[in-house]
Scaffold this motif. Structure first.
Motif, PDB file in Angstrom:
ATOM      1  N   GLN A 237       0.805  -1.221   0.000  1.00 51.83           N
ATOM      2  CA  GLN A 237       0.000   0.000   0.000  1.00 51.83           C
ATOM      3  C   GLN A 237       0.843   1.279   0.000  1.00 51.83           C
ATOM      4  O   GLN A 237       0.675   2.162  -0.826  1.00 51.83           O
TER       5      GLN A 237
ATOM      6  N   ARG B 246      -7.688   7.364  -2.840  1.00 51.35           N
ATOM      7  CA  ARG B 246      -6.914   7.684  -1.634  1.00 51.35           C
ATOM      8  C   ARG B 246      -7.002   9.168  -1.315  1.00 51.35           C
ATOM      9  O   ARG B 246      -7.265   9.996  -2.184  1.00 51.35           O
TER      10      ARG B 246
ATOM     11  N   LYS C 281       2.961   1.735  -3.212  1.00 54.12           N
ATOM     12  CA  LYS C 281       2.262   2.050  -4.463  1.00 54.12           C
ATOM     13  C   LYS C 281       1.753   3.483  -4.454  1.00 54.12           C
ATOM     14  O   LYS C 281       1.743   4.150  -5.482  1.00 54.12           O
TER      15      LYS C 281
HETATM   16  N1  ASP Z   1      -3.815  -2.545   0.308  1.00 54.46           N
HETATM   17  C1  ASP Z   1      -5.209  -2.920   0.290  1.00 54.46           C
HETATM   18  C2  ASP Z   1      -5.349  -4.365   0.715  1.00 54.46           C
HETATM   19  O1  ASP Z   1      -4.412  -5.125   0.584  1.00 54.46           O
HETATM   20  C3  ASP Z   1      -5.833  -2.800  -1.036  1.00 54.46           C
HETATM   21  C4  ASP Z   1      -5.908  -1.419  -1.538  1.00 54.46           C
HETATM   22  O2  ASP Z   1      -6.511  -0.540  -0.893  1.00 54.46           O
HETATM   23  O3  ASP Z   1      -5.385  -1.193  -2.631  1.00 54.46           O
HETATM   24  O4  ASP Z   1      -6.411  -4.786   1.139  1.00 54.46           O
END
Ligand code: ASP
Length: 588
Positions: free
Chosen positions: A197, A487, A200
């Motif tokens: 998270q 986000r 990215k």
């Molecule tokens: N990181 C989040 C998860 O693994 C997914 C996301 O919000 O992109 O659930």
């Protein structure tokens, strides 16, 4: 097509009638040996493509699971001996020269479908033998196909694959993390990524625009049929997008993955809001393959004199028809008690049941407290007819949803991998869920980086629990495949959300400064998603448990019976890491 190698000319499962008369050289494992009279024996030779029958001299010393190379000539099987069930069933290999490449001990279980019934610990202890079986070979290959279809779909959409670190700081994503002690900084720890998270989002600040990765994620949570400590996700993030753009991009990958296995695209992925999902199905991961929807009954009993209903903020019911549940009308006290116990176990104070008899007569302990108009309205609203069973819960809205959602699944839900495949996007999740009893603070609905819904932002301080997030989940047959969100890209908004979570500005700076600071340097609006590949593959492969589609999974208790991990390490190694372990707590 695999090319011939220096050891073999063909693959076992691909020797078919068009090769009759040809010389072939095959390699593989002996799946089965059958003596045929005094002079001959049949060897079924197996590789990952299947088995082929080889006729050899009875004197050949070759036993189950030995690795051999067989040179011979393909011949049509004599009439009456053709096996229609396998691809190579019309041929056999004769004039065989058998070379033993390696002998083998007798395997701990039969290397065929009989192993399905073997204790899973034994299968996992000898996983390399288990994987020789057709089922596992098939599952691993389905998995590879899905991965490759996903990569292609993402690349076609100009997503760039970027690898992100495994050793990272602890992040506030919600799951319990695996920690790795630092040798250079005794007392300090890295966390293994519960997801990429953080990275990215930073890649979006860095102008990458579209990122993806088939990423390994690690979460130290109790294991279940759909959960492992380590699991693979398609992880993606995009800049300058809204919800529709993200759902569109991910849908293309999901559709491509399904198509690569099933051969045809699934129907268009439906969309439902979180509130509708709760109201209609009682859960945020609705299984849409069957009806039994929850029916809103609060207004039916708005003026009721029946106390339990009059005092309840929400009343919901499900109409269980005889087709879904043949025992419905005739449900005896035992069955009804079981349903009531289950409702209580999930959190209801009680369950009201009503059997609908001839002419709409209601057979129920509470029938005498209800007026005729109420009964009539109830029948009209639910559409109940003679033979149906009505189950009602009167409570807080969340409890009525949760309890009836659970009963609905208990009563009607088919095994997860049974068709048809019903994908659904659940959108507009709440930004916060519940209050943490210890901190007295809200908990994030998904994770703390989700953008509040623009229509709700003005209530963020006054009525935070009513604020929706631009957050969404993808659900398939009642399993959550994954989630994502648009986000927060404004550092001030991030601080506002952190404050609700009980994270002060100072704490945010101290713990997540590395994440917040970059947002001051020009963060584009962005959003993303991640979905669990293990779960998708399991369903597409017709498996109920993700362990069946993972080469080397852990058991339900988190152990690896093959390597015995986790294992103890020596004091010297611990000392180097600055670690002293406490005695194991006594088992209660
Ligand atoms: N990181 C989040 C998860 O693994 C997914 C996301 O919000 O992109 O659930």
């Amino acid at each position: 097509m695999s090319e011939p190698t220096s050891l073999r000319s063909h693959l076992c499962g691909r020797v078919t009638a068009d090769l009759v008369g040809s010389k072939v050289v095959l390699c593989g494992w002996i799946a089965r040996r059958r003596e045929h009279g005094e002079h001959l024996a049949f060897l079924d030779l197996r590789d990952h493509t299947g088995v082929v029958q080889c006729v050899v001299d009875a004197s050949v010393d070759a036993r189950s699971e030995w690795v051999v190379r067989i040179e011979g000539t393909v011949q049509a099987r004599p009439a009456g001996t053709v096996n229609e069930n396998i691809r190579t069933g019309s041929v056999e290999i004769v004039d065989c020269v058998v070379t033993t490449l390696n002998k083998a001990e007798a395997p701990p279980f039969p290397v065929d479908s009989r192993a399905d019934d073997v204790d899973e610990n034994v299968r996992l202890k000898y996983r390399y033998i288990d994987i020789r079986r057709e089922r596992m070979q098939r599952n691993l290959r389905i998995r590879a196909k899905v991965n490759s279809a996903i990569r292609r779909a993402m690349e076609q959409q100009e997503f760039v694959e970027v690898e992100t670190p495994f050793l990272m700081p602890s992040t506030p994503e919600g799951a319990r993390e695996f920690l790795v002690p630092s040798r250079k900084e005794p007392g300090s720890f890295y966390a293994l990524p519960q997801s990429p998270q953080l990275w990215k989002q930073l890649l979006m600040v860095a102008g990458v625009d579209r990122y993806y990765q088939i990423a390994r994620c690690l979460r130290d949570e109790d294991l279940r049929a759909d959960r492992q400590y380590e699991f693979m996700q398609l992880d993606a993030e995009m800049s300058f997008v809204g919800v529709d753009d993200v759902l569109g991009a991910i849908s293309r990958a999901v559709v491509a993955a399904a198509e690569s296995v099933i051969g045809s695209a699934p129907p268009e992925i439906e969309r439902i809001t979180w509130r509708d999902a709760m109201n209609r199905f009682g859960v945020d991961k609705p299984d849409m393959r069957f009806g039994l929807e929850l029916i809103e009954l609060t207004s039916v009993f708005a003026a009721t004199e029946f106390k339990a209903f009059a005092q309840a903020p929400s009343i919901k019911g499900i109409r269980v028809d005889a087709a879904t549940y043949p025992e419905a009308a005739a449900a005896g006290r035992n069955k009804l008690d079981q349903l009531t116990d289950r409702a209580k176990q999930v959190g209801a104070k009680g369950l009201v049941w009503m059997r609908v008899g001839e002419g709409g007569a209601l057979d129920s302990p509470v029938a005498k407290f209800l007026g005729d108009a109420e009964k009539q309205n109830l029948l009209t609203r639910t559409g109940a007819v003679t033979g149906d069973l009505l189950l009602l819960v009167a409570d807080e809205w969340s409890t009525t949803c949760e309890v009836l959602g659970q009963l609905r699944n208990d009563i009607g839900r088919p095994p997860v991998h049974e068709g048809p495949y019903r994908y659904v996007w659940v959108v507009d999740f709440p930004l916060f869920v519940g209050i943490n009893a210890q901190t007295g603070r809200a908990q994030p609905g998904h994770h703390p980086f989700c953008q509040p819904h623009p229509d709700d932002i003005d209530r963020l301080e006054t009525d935070p629990m009513s604020v929706r997030a631009l957050a969404y989940d993808l659900v398939l047959n009642g399993w959550e495949l994954g989630s994502g969100s648009i986000r927060i890209h404004d550092p001030e908004m991030q601080r506002r959300v952190f404050r609700h979570l009980g994270i002060t500005d100072e704490e945010a700076d101290r713990r997540f400064g590395f994440f917040l600071q970059p947002f001051r340097f020009g963060a584009p609006p962005h959003g993303g998603f991640a979905f669990g590949i293990d779960r998708l593959v399991a369903i597409l492969a017709g498996e109920e448990n993700i362990r069946e589609v993972i080469a080397f999974p852990k058991t339900q208790s988190g152990l690896d019976p093959m390597t015995n991990a986790p294992t103890q390490v020596g004091d010297a190694q611990l000392a180097e890491l600055g670690i002293r372990t406490l005695p194991k707590p006594a088992k209660s």
